[in-house]
Each structure stands twice: as structure tokens, then as C-alpha cells.
Design an enzyme around this catalytic site. Structure first.
Site, PDB file in Angstrom:
ATOM      1  N   THR A  78      43.945  19.333  25.651  1.00 12.56           N
ATOM      2  CA  THR A  78      43.700  20.762  26.636  1.00 12.56           C
ATOM      3  C   THR A  78      42.966  21.833  25.798  1.00 12.56           C
ATOM      4  O   THR A  78      43.417  22.258  24.680  1.00 12.56           O
ATOM      5  CB  THR A  78      45.074  21.070  27.543  1.00 12.56           C
ATOM      6  OG1 THR A  78      44.662  22.228  28.005  1.00 12.56           O
ATOM      7  CG2 THR A  78      46.181  21.379  26.415  1.00 12.56           C
ATOM      8  N   HIS A  79      42.185  22.410  26.344  1.00  9.97           N
ATOM      9  CA  HIS A  79      41.302  23.361  25.796  1.00  9.97           C
ATOM     10  C   HIS A  79      41.312  24.763  26.597  1.00  9.97           C
ATOM     11  O   HIS A  79      40.713  24.658  27.793  1.00  9.97           O
ATOM     12  CB  HIS A  79      39.964  22.909  25.304  1.00  9.97           C
ATOM     13  CG  HIS A  79      39.110  23.925  24.758  1.00  9.97           C
ATOM     14  ND1 HIS A  79      39.206  24.070  23.247  1.00  9.97           N
ATOM     15  CD2 HIS A  79      37.853  24.511  25.103  1.00  9.97           C
ATOM     16  CE1 HIS A  79      38.605  25.174  23.112  1.00  9.97           C
ATOM     17  NE2 HIS A  79      37.611  25.440  24.024  1.00  9.97           N
ATOM     18  N   GLY A 122      33.859  14.224  18.262  1.00 12.42           N
ATOM     19  CA  GLY A 122      33.490  15.626  17.836  1.00 12.42           C
ATOM     20  C   GLY A 122      34.511  16.775  18.203  1.00 12.42           C
ATOM     21  O   GLY A 122      35.522  16.450  18.486  1.00 12.42           O
TER      22      GLY A 122
HETATM   23  C1  GRF Z   1      46.703  26.468  24.698  1.00 13.18           C
HETATM   24  O1  GRF Z   1      45.963  27.515  25.525  1.00 13.18           O
HETATM   25  C2  GRF Z   1      45.741  25.281  24.186  1.00 13.18           C
HETATM   26  O2  GRF Z   1      44.808  25.086  25.206  1.00 13.18           O
HETATM   27  C3  GRF Z   1      45.635  26.027  22.969  1.00 13.18           C
HETATM   28  O3  GRF Z   1      46.694  26.511  22.679  1.00 13.18           O
HETATM   29  C4  GRF Z   1      47.311  26.750  23.546  1.00 13.18           C
HETATM   30  C5  GRF Z   1      48.864  26.392  23.404  1.00 13.18           C
HETATM   31  O4  GRF Z   1      49.950  26.888  24.353  1.00 13.18           O
HETATM   32  N1  GRF Z   1      44.728  24.891  22.341  1.00 13.18           N
HETATM   33  P1  GRF Z   1      51.226  26.343  24.257  1.00 13.18           P
HETATM   34  O5  GRF Z   1      51.802  26.137  22.842  1.00 13.18           O
HETATM   35  O6  GRF Z   1      51.356  24.995  24.991  1.00 13.18           O
HETATM   36  O7  GRF Z   1      52.243  27.549  24.993  1.00 13.18           O
END
Ligand code: GRF
Length: 218
Positions: free
Chosen positions: A119-120, A154
Site C-alpha cells: 500500500t502506497h 520496480g
Molecule cells: C502508510 O501510509 C503506508 O502507505 C506508508 O506508510 C504508512 C504506514 O502507516 N508506506 P502505518 O504504520 O500502517 O500506520
């Protein structure tokens, strides 16, 4: 590339993280005490550092944890192999990167390619990399959001499973990165829960770059 047909029993998930783990918590809460209804259960949580708050969340939920630190290995390739082995021990059907701030290598992708999702916090393909929220703000976008996608070799380039949109307002100054990130994370948690559940319950098929959720060939 297609997912295996839905198996008997919930899909085994390994969740990887580096941070506070609110995305992990959303998955734990959604699964609750009925993994069969959700379609998946978390069999382990892994981190690349001891202090990741998400590890405590896992422990509180009674989920086994492991830590695999880059600095404990002579080379990045050795770390990649150790991480792959630690995950393989838990025989996962899906691996979820929920804020895991490391790029995995060839051994990992050979073992888990097509089963590893991330998730990004931006609308890919815009603003990949570690600073998606900051980069989107600096660019002056009017909407941003989050993307759940398969991981390929990537950086944040794999096929997109789901996206959620968040408006950027006049109040979102470059200094307000943390506040915007919090708004994105509210959307992101639901998106991740929904996407993982759909993948687990319904399977998927990938055609070119397009991910189709749902039973293949029905
Ligand atoms: C999320 O926004 C994820 O996409 C990013 O880091 C954050 C992680 O949040 N790479 P959490 O640790 O789940 O609260």
C-alpha cells in the site's frame, strides 16, 4: 497470471511493516474472530526494525512476530534471502507490505512474486518512492490518495489493485505533510482491508497491467 482457485480455509497472510502499524490494526480488526468470513488470517507479522510499533499491535493480538534487519546481514542479498526464509516458514498465501520501508530483492520476488502486495500513500504511477505524500504536496496536486498494488521489481510500479482519492485543500501547506498523510491513511486502511479481503475471498487474474478481481473463468 491468475491466482490459485480459492482454497478451503482462510488465506494465510504475512504482514510486513516498519512503522506504527495502523494498517495492520485495520486488518486485525476486520478479521476479528471470524477469519473464515473475511477470507484470510494473519499468521505472522515481520519488521525490519525492533522498534516498529506495529510489532506491539501484533503481540497484543497474539500474532507471532519476527524482525529481519538489513544491518545484521553482510550484504543486501543475504538480508533478502533471510527475509524470504523467515516469511516462507509461515507458508503464506499472500504477503502484505503495510508500511514496510524496504525494497525487496530477487530471492523474495522469486519466492513470492505475484503474491506480494503493497500500500502506497499516493495515486500511482504519480509520486512513487518513500516520500509520496511530500512529493504530491510539493507538486501542487489538487487530489492525491493511496494505491494498493502488486509488487514487481520496480519501485511502486506493479499492477494496481485499488485506489482511493483524497482532496488536497488550500490548508494543505508543504509543512502540513503529516496532517495530509493522516487523512490519506484513513482512506488507505479501508482500501487495504477491502482489497486484501477481495483477493483472499474471490481470487484475481492479471491481464497485462490490469488486475481483475473475482473468480477466474466464471
Ligand atoms: C502508510 O501510509 C503506508 O502507505 C506508508 O506508510 C504508512 C504506514 O502507516 N508506506 P502505518 O504504520 O500502517 O500506520
Amino acid at each position: 497470471m491468475a491466482s490459485p482457485p480459492p482454497s478451503t480455509g482462510p488465506v494465510r497472510l504475512v504482514v510486513l511493516l516498519s512503522g506504527s502499524g495502523t494498517n495492520l490494526q485495520a486488518l486485525i480488526d476486520a478479521i476479528g474472530d471470524d477469519p473464515a468470513a473475511y477470507g484470510a488470517r494473519i499468521v505472522a507479522v515481520g519488521a525490519d526494525r525492533d522498534k516498529a510499533g506495529g510489532l506491539e499491535r501484533a503481540e497484543r493480538a497474539g500474532i507471532p512476530t519476527f524482525v529481519c534487519k538489513l544491518k545484521d546481514h553482510a550484504t543486501r542479498a543475504e538480508w533478502d534471502e533471510a527475509l524470504t526464509a523467515a516469511i516462507a516458514d509461515h507458508r503464506p498465501g499472500l504477503i502484505v507490505s503495510a508500511g514496510f520501508m524496504k525494497i525487496v530483492g530477487p530471492a523474495f520476488l522469486a519466492a513470492f512474486g505475484g503474491r506480494f502486495i503493497n500500500t502506497h500513500p499516493a495515486l500511482l504511477p504519480s509520486f512513487p518512492g518513500a516520500h509520496g505524500v511530500r512529493d504530491a504536496l510539493a507538486h501542487g496536486v489538487k487530489v492525491t490518495g493511496c494505491t494498493v498494488h502488486f509488487v514487481d521489481d520496480g519501485v511502486d510500479t506493479g499492477p494496481i489493485i485499488a485506489q482511493g482519492v483524497v482532496e488536497v485543500t488550500e490548508e494543505d501547506t508543504p509543512e502540513g505533510e503529516a496532517a495530509l498523510h493522516e487523512r490519506i491513511k484513513e482512506v488507505e486502511r479501508s482500501l487495504l482491508v477491502e482489497a486484501v479481503g477481495r483477493l483472499a475471498r474471490d481470487g484475481h487474474r492479471i491481464e497485462g497491467r490490469k488486475v481483475h478481481l473475482g473468480h477466474v473463468g466464471e
